[in-house]
Design an enzyme around this catalytic site. Structure first.
Site, PDB file in Angstrom:
ATOM      1  N   LYS A  51       0.931  -1.130   0.077  1.00  0.00           N
ATOM      2  CA  LYS A  51      -0.037  -0.172  -0.003  1.00  0.00           C
ATOM      3  C   LYS A  51       0.972   1.185  -0.058  1.00  0.00           C
ATOM      4  CE  LYS A  51      -3.430  -2.567   2.234  1.00  0.00           C
ATOM      5  NZ  LYS A  51      -4.054  -3.063   3.871  1.00  0.00           N
ATOM      6  N   GLN A  95      -5.620  -2.039   9.487  1.00  0.00           N
ATOM      7  CA  GLN A  95      -5.110  -3.228   8.821  1.00  0.00           C
ATOM      8  C   GLN A  95      -5.764  -4.354   9.662  1.00  0.00           C
ATOM      9  OE1 GLN A  95      -3.256  -3.501   6.038  1.00  0.00           O
ATOM     10  NE2 GLN A  95      -4.056  -5.724   6.153  1.00  0.00           N
ATOM     11  N   ASP A 118     -11.607   1.639   3.615  1.00  0.00           N
ATOM     12  CA  ASP A 118     -11.916   0.434   3.342  1.00  0.00           C
ATOM     13  C   ASP A 118     -13.331   0.240   3.275  1.00  0.00           C
ATOM     14  OD1 ASP A 118      -9.569  -1.304   2.981  1.00  0.00           O
ATOM     15  OD2 ASP A 118      -9.409  -1.627   5.271  1.00  0.00           O
TER      16      ASP A 118
END
Ligand code: NAD
Length: 283
Positions: A51, A95, A118
């Site tokens: 990322k 995460q 997300d």
């Protein structure tokens, strides 16, 4: 014999990177993404590295916070709330998976839905499921983007999604339904999985079960999107599908690695840019 198209997710992600870079040039400042890792899960560290690399190419700033796994859930929530209030942070990504005993979805729901890159918060998933999508989860978005490279009209197509997780299966099923597919949402208790798949124009497998999708599951010309990621005892990364067996049968297939993975990364930044453009929530 069908000539199987290999859907190159890396190439798509690279192209998208160039397009997004152009967009960002018009912003008053580069978008800023906060990435939170609790602990030091080696797989998570690799995903974060991908990322950060993509962000660097794109010209997006990433603030990486690696936090101690012995912190309390309350202090993690307070940390996220501070980021919610920080006007210089546009998007927040926690995460996953979080280490035991953190309650992942309580933590995700602490993120301001406007900053939830997300798209996994109850608010954003709720909007998706009532047909008013705002921020859509990245892996399902990646699957749809890859499907669109080979499918021009979804209406009436039979789609089987294998997996019913909040992260992938459920939101992807909703996107396929909304696109006009007739959906079968299969999972570990589904009977006669191969029969369902054999009738499908689109099969998306998101289980992490290596070798699940064999050649007798797929009808000639069907599109196979392989979301699964597993590691063989020899350390090789593989998907759910027996890809070699499907060549010459499937109309198109995503490779693992190099398919859904790289596109998922680019979708995080597509969501971030949409957040910065403020065209998802009018505020
Ligand atoms: P999960 O464990 O939450 O869900 C797995 C799903 O698969 C469950 O719904 C389960 O019912 C179903 N399943 C398991 N075995 C099955 C079987 N034999 N037959 C039918 N259904 C079965 O996992 P997840 O978070 O949804 O992720 C799924 C896979 O996708 C994992 O391998 C994960 O690593 C991978 N993944 C890849 C990306 C990417 O960017 N490429 C992103 C997210 C997840």
């Amino acid at each position: 014999m069908v000539s199987t198209v290999l859907i190159d997710g890396k190439k798509q992600a690279d192209e998208l990177c160039l397009q997004m870079k152009e967009k960002i040039k018009n912003f008053s400042r580069p978008p800023c993404l906060a990435v939170i890792l609790v602990g030091d899960n080696p797989a998570s560290l690799i995903y974060i590295k991908h990322k950060r690399k993509y962000a660097e190419r794109l010209g997006v700033s990433v603030k990486f916070y690696q936090l101690s796994p012995v912190m309390t859930e309350d202090s993690l929530c307070s940390f996220i709330k501070e980021l919610n209030e920080n006007p210089l942070i546009d998007g927040i990504l926690v995460q996953l998976p979080l280490p035991f005993p953190f309650d992942s979805y309580k933590i995700i729901d602490t993120i301001d839905p406007h900053k939830d890159v997300d798209g996994l918060s109850s608010t954003n998933l709720g909007y998706l499921f009532v047909g008013q999508p705002r921020i859509i989860p990245c892996t399902p978005l990646a699957c749809m983007a890859l499907l669109k490279t080979v499918v021009s009209d979804f209406s009436g197509l039979n789609a089987v999604v294998i997996g019913r997780s909040r992260l992938v299966g459920k939101p992807l099923g909703q996107l396929l339904l909304d696109a006009g597919c007739t959906l079968i949402q299969a999972h570990s208790q589904t009977k006669n999985l191969s029969e369902h798949c054999k009738n499908a124009d689109i099969v998306v497998s998101a289980t992490g079960h290596t070798g699940l999708i064999k050649k007798d599951f797929i009808k000639a010309g069907a599109v196979v999107i392989d979301v699964g990621i597993s590691r063989t005892p020899e350390g090789k990364i593989v998907g759910d599908a027996c890809a070699d067996e499907l060549m010459g049968i499937a109309g198109a297939i995503t490779p693992v690695p190099g398919g859904v993975g790289p596109m998922t990364v680019s979708m995080i930044f597509q969501n971030l840019i949409s957040i910065c453009e403020k065209n998802l929530y009018n505020r």
